[in-house]
Design a protein around this motif. Structure first.
Motif, PDB file in Angstrom:
ATOM      1  N   THR A   1       0.833  -1.206   0.000  1.00 30.05           N
ATOM      2  CA  THR A   1       0.000   0.000   0.000  1.00 30.05           C
ATOM      3  C   THR A   1       0.868   1.257   0.000  1.00 30.05           C
ATOM      4  O   THR A   1       0.606   2.210  -0.747  1.00 30.05           O
ATOM      5  N   MET A   2       1.915   1.269   0.836  1.00 26.91           N
ATOM      6  CA  MET A   2       2.788   2.455   0.893  1.00 26.91           C
ATOM      7  C   MET A   2       3.564   2.639  -0.396  1.00 26.91           C
ATOM      8  O   MET A   2       3.864   3.779  -0.803  1.00 26.91           O
ATOM      9  N   LEU A   3       3.878   1.524  -1.083  1.00 26.79           N
ATOM     10  CA  LEU A   3       4.583   1.634  -2.362  1.00 26.79           C
ATOM     11  C   LEU A   3       3.677   2.151  -3.470  1.00 26.79           C
ATOM     12  O   LEU A   3       4.142   2.792  -4.417  1.00 26.79           O
ATOM     13  N   ASP A   4       2.394   1.867  -3.366  1.00 23.86           N
ATOM     14  CA  ASP A   4       1.467   2.186  -4.454  1.00 23.86           C
ATOM     15  C   ASP A   4       0.813   3.552  -4.335  1.00 23.86           C
ATOM     16  O   ASP A   4       0.280   4.075  -5.320  1.00 23.86           O
ATOM     17  N   ARG A   5       0.819   4.160  -3.152  1.00 25.85           N
ATOM     18  CA  ARG A   5       0.063   5.394  -2.984  1.00 25.85           C
ATOM     19  C   ARG A   5       0.758   6.340  -2.026  1.00 25.85           C
ATOM     20  O   ARG A   5       1.619   5.951  -1.234  1.00 25.85           O
ATOM     21  N   GLU A   6       0.353   7.577  -2.081  1.00 24.85           N
ATOM     22  CA  GLU A   6       0.904   8.615  -1.220  1.00 24.85           C
ATOM     23  C   GLU A   6       0.071   8.727   0.062  1.00 24.85           C
ATOM     24  O   GLU A   6      -1.139   8.511   0.043  1.00 24.85           O
TER      25      GLU A   6
ATOM     26  N   ILE B   1      -5.743  -9.640  29.289  1.00 21.70           N
ATOM     27  CA  ILE B   1      -5.505 -10.732  28.352  1.00 21.70           C
ATOM     28  C   ILE B   1      -4.642 -10.219  27.208  1.00 21.70           C
ATOM     29  O   ILE B   1      -4.937  -9.165  26.624  1.00 21.70           O
ATOM     30  N   GLU B   2      -3.584 -10.946  26.882  1.00 24.32           N
ATOM     31  CA  GLU B   2      -2.734 -10.542  25.761  1.00 24.32           C
ATOM     32  C   GLU B   2      -3.511 -10.645  24.458  1.00 24.32           C
ATOM     33  O   GLU B   2      -4.150 -11.660  24.175  1.00 24.32           O
ATOM     34  N   TRP B   3      -3.408  -9.584  23.638  1.00 21.72           N
ATOM     35  CA  TRP B   3      -4.233  -9.513  22.427  1.00 21.72           C
ATOM     36  C   TRP B   3      -3.410  -9.447  21.149  1.00 21.72           C
ATOM     37  O   TRP B   3      -3.745 -10.089  20.148  1.00 21.72           O
ATOM     38  N   GLY B   4      -2.312  -8.669  21.127  1.00 22.16           N
ATOM     39  CA  GLY B   4      -1.532  -8.531  19.901  1.00 22.16           C
ATOM     40  C   GLY B   4      -0.337  -7.619  20.110  1.00 22.16           C
ATOM     41  O   GLY B   4       0.108  -7.387  21.235  1.00 22.16           O
ATOM     42  N   GLY B   5       0.193  -7.108  19.012  1.00 19.15           N
ATOM     43  CA  GLY B   5       1.350  -6.224  19.057  1.00 19.15           C
ATOM     44  C   GLY B   5       1.085  -4.941  18.287  1.00 19.15           C
ATOM     45  O   GLY B   5       0.210  -4.887  17.414  1.00 19.15           O
ATOM     46  N   CYS B   6       1.849  -3.896  18.602  1.00 22.26           N
ATOM     47  CA  CYS B   6       1.636  -2.610  17.938  1.00 22.26           C
ATOM     48  C   CYS B   6       2.869  -1.731  18.131  1.00 22.26           C
ATOM     49  O   CYS B   6       3.823  -2.106  18.806  1.00 22.26           O
ATOM     50  N   GLY B   7       2.822  -0.545  17.553  1.00 23.96           N
ATOM     51  CA  GLY B   7       3.902   0.416  17.737  1.00 23.96           C
ATOM     52  C   GLY B   7       3.883   1.489  16.668  1.00 23.96           C
ATOM     53  O   GLY B   7       3.052   1.470  15.741  1.00 23.96           O
ATOM     54  N   VAL B   8       4.797   2.425  16.817  1.00 22.75           N
ATOM     55  CA  VAL B   8       5.001   3.465  15.806  1.00 22.75           C
ATOM     56  C   VAL B   8       5.869   2.869  14.698  1.00 22.75           C
ATOM     57  O   VAL B   8       6.884   2.225  14.973  1.00 22.75           O
ATOM     58  N   VAL B   9       5.474   3.072  13.451  1.00 22.76           N
ATOM     59  CA  VAL B   9       6.181   2.462  12.327  1.00 22.76           C
ATOM     60  C   VAL B   9       7.635   2.930  12.301  1.00 22.76           C
ATOM     61  O   VAL B   9       7.924   4.134  12.378  1.00 22.76           O
ATOM     62  N   ASN B  10       8.553   1.972  12.216  1.00 25.32           N
ATOM     63  CA  ASN B  10       9.977   2.267  12.167  1.00 25.32           C
ATOM     64  C   ASN B  10      10.290   3.127  10.930  1.00 25.32           C
ATOM     65  O   ASN B  10       9.855   2.797   9.824  1.00 25.32           O
ATOM     66  N   PRO B  11      11.033   4.223  11.090  1.00 22.82           N
ATOM     67  CA  PRO B  11      11.362   5.069   9.927  1.00 22.82           C
ATOM     68  C   PRO B  11      12.042   4.288   8.800  1.00 22.82           C
ATOM     69  O   PRO B  11      11.884   4.649   7.632  1.00 22.82           O
ATOM     70  N   ARG B  12      12.780   3.239   9.145  1.00 24.88           N
ATOM     71  CA  ARG B  12      13.411   2.427   8.098  1.00 24.88           C
ATOM     72  C   ARG B  12      12.361   1.788   7.190  1.00 24.88           C
ATOM     73  O   ARG B  12      12.569   1.671   5.974  1.00 24.88           O
ATOM     74  N   VAL B  13      11.259   1.349   7.767  1.00 20.53           N
ATOM     75  CA  VAL B  13      10.185   0.746   6.972  1.00 20.53           C
ATOM     76  C   VAL B  13       9.556   1.807   6.074  1.00 20.53           C
ATOM     77  O   VAL B  13       9.278   1.567   4.891  1.00 20.53           O
ATOM     78  N   LEU B  14       9.312   2.981   6.613  1.00 22.06           N
ATOM     79  CA  LEU B  14       8.731   4.054   5.811  1.00 22.06           C
ATOM     80  C   LEU B  14       9.647   4.426   4.642  1.00 22.06           C
ATOM     81  O   LEU B  14       9.183   4.589   3.505  1.00 22.06           O
ATOM     82  N   ARG B  15      10.939   4.556   4.923  1.00 24.09           N
ATOM     83  CA  ARG B  15      11.872   4.926   3.846  1.00 24.09           C
ATOM     84  C   ARG B  15      11.972   3.824   2.802  1.00 24.09           C
ATOM     85  O   ARG B  15      12.058   4.103   1.598  1.00 24.09           O
ATOM     86  N   ALA B  16      11.962   2.555   3.228  1.00 23.40           N
ATOM     87  CA  ALA B  16      12.029   1.441   2.274  1.00 23.40           C
ATOM     88  C   ALA B  16      10.839   1.453   1.322  1.00 23.40           C
ATOM     89  O   ALA B  16      10.939   0.976   0.179  1.00 23.40           O
ATOM     90  N   CYS B  17       9.721   2.005   1.773  1.00 26.93           N
ATOM     91  CA  CYS B  17       8.514   2.044   0.952  1.00 26.93           C
ATOM     92  C   CYS B  17       8.297   3.412   0.319  1.00 26.93           C
ATOM     93  O   CYS B  17       7.218   3.703  -0.217  1.00 26.93           O
ATOM     94  N   GLY B  18       9.318   4.275   0.361  1.00 25.41           N
ATOM     95  CA  GLY B  18       9.247   5.560  -0.337  1.00 25.41           C
ATOM     96  C   GLY B  18       8.464   6.629   0.364  1.00 25.41           C
ATOM     97  O   GLY B  18       7.998   7.581  -0.294  1.00 25.41           O
ATOM     98  N   VAL B  19       8.288   6.555   1.702  1.00 23.29           N
ATOM     99  CA  VAL B  19       7.537   7.568   2.443  1.00 23.29           C
ATOM    100  C   VAL B  19       8.522   8.574   3.049  1.00 23.29           C
ATOM    101  O   VAL B  19       9.552   8.187   3.611  1.00 23.29           O
TER     102      VAL B  19
END
Length: 368
Positions: A197-202, A305-323
């Motif tokens: 999605t990040m690669l395909d759109r702004e 109860i443990e449900w899942g995982g989350c966080g702020v998107v790593n800048p490396r991931v954003l840059r790898a996808c052109g953000v």
């Protein structure tokens, strides 16, 4: 040898007397007319026209009379029996006609009515659960994104900051396709959909990605090599952990009811920084840790109860996808749909979701 005594005038047998024959005739006709159905008519026939009926017994007595008396008695009894036989035939025809009319009325089939000869089916709870989750986020203004289950290695790992030496790349966690030179895997999470999605759109981007994923886990009551995840991604200007917390609290409330909130525990994921584990307030004890004075079995007295995982998107991931990381930030989260349904519907064995028993599926109907 002397001839017959034609002057002898014997007294008639009582059953052959005119008043007795007429009384038997009238009684038979009355019983036949009173018969309301074929069973009652059968009883009347046996009683008034059978071998032991008064008229039948009277007919047997005719032979005991002298010749000069037989003719008159025979005519009298024969006429009575004939009248009874005709009455029986008429009443039989009438009752049979009435019976057929009742059958036609009672057994009429309206071919325009819907049929239930085929049992009503049900949708699989994984399907309806995924759609429910998607509807929750669509109502918030998000979009639903999808991607292939056979994914490129780069999108499944490298784009998400999972380096070449990361243990998740090994055969212990990942199904790789043959030949290995194709660098294709059965996706281990739905995060590659976020990368696509990040690669395909702004930005701004708000997408939720439900889907099937694969890992080399054991198949037991709480694990499966094939399971379902829902992941969310928001990329926009000024995105913070506070936005993530509010989103997940709304998600938890929509799935489990009012008063259900979340908490974060520090954790580590390569694709988010900072990262957190998401805990859910126990929807049984509502965080009280006990139910009716006993330790809550659902949360084992923890209140969460443990449900899942989350966080702020790593800048490396954003840059790898052109953000542009100088302008945009984002958050991401991921939960197991199967685990969420097990919590929500009280399912104790994950294998029930995958073994295809229609008796399990039909209990859910077409909606959750």
């Amino acid at each position: 040898m002397s001839g017959p005594n034609t002057d002898y005038d014997p007294v008639e047998v009582s059953t052959l007397q005119p008043e007795q024959v007429e009384a038997a005739r009238e009684a038979a006709l009355a019983a036949i007319a009173a018969a309301g159905d074929l069973d009652e008519l059968k009883s009347a026939r046996l009683e008034h026209a059978g071998d032991r009926s008064p008229l039948a017994l009277a007919n047997r007595e005719i032979g005991a009379l002298p010749p000069q008396a037989r003719k008159e008695a025979g005519q009298r009894v024969g006429q009575a029996r004939g009248a009874v036989g005709q009455a029986l035939a008429r009443r039989q025809a009438e009752l049979e006609a009435e019976h057929e009319e009742r059958m036609l009325a009672d057994e009429t089939v309206d071919v325009t009515l819907p049929t239930d000869r085929q049992p009503t089916g049900a949708r699989h709870p994984i399907t309806t659960g995924s759609e429910l989750i998607a509807d929750i986020f669509v109502a918030m203004g998000w979009e639903v994104a999808e991607g292939p289950v056979v994914e490129a290695e780069w999108l499944n790992f490298d784009a998400l900051n999972l380096g070449p030496d990361h243990p998740a790349r090994t055969m212990q966690d990942t199904f790789w396709t043959d030949p290995g030179d194709d660098h294709l895997v059965l996706r281990t999470h739905t995060s590659p959909v976020q990368a696509r999605t990040m690669l395909d759109r702004e930005p701004p981007i708000y997408v939720v990605c439900p889907g099937r994923v694969f890992r080399t886990d054991e198949y037991d009551a709480t694990h499966s090599p094939v399971f379902h995840q829902v992941e969310g991604l928001a990329v926009d200007e000024g995105i913070t952990m506070a936005h993530l917390k509010g989103t997940l609290d709304h998600f938890a409330t929509a799935m489990f009811g009012e008063g259900i909130t979340t908490r974060f525990r520090p954790s580590y994921f390569p694709f988010t920084e900072p990262s957190a584990e998401v805990d859910l307030v126990c929807f049984v004890c509502r965080g009280a840790t006990t139910v009716d004075g006993q330790t809550c079995r659902t949360c084992k007295g923890e209140g969460w109860i443990e449900w899942g995982g989350c966080g702020v998107v790593n800048p490396r991931v954003l840059r790898a996808c052109g953000v542009d990381t100088d302008r945009y930030t984002g958050f991401a989260f991921g939960m197991g749909i199967d685990r969420t349904l097990m919590f929500r519907q009280g399912i104790t064995d994950m294998r029930d979701l995958f073994e295809g028993d229609v008796r399990f599926t039909t209990t859910f109907g077409n909606e959750l």
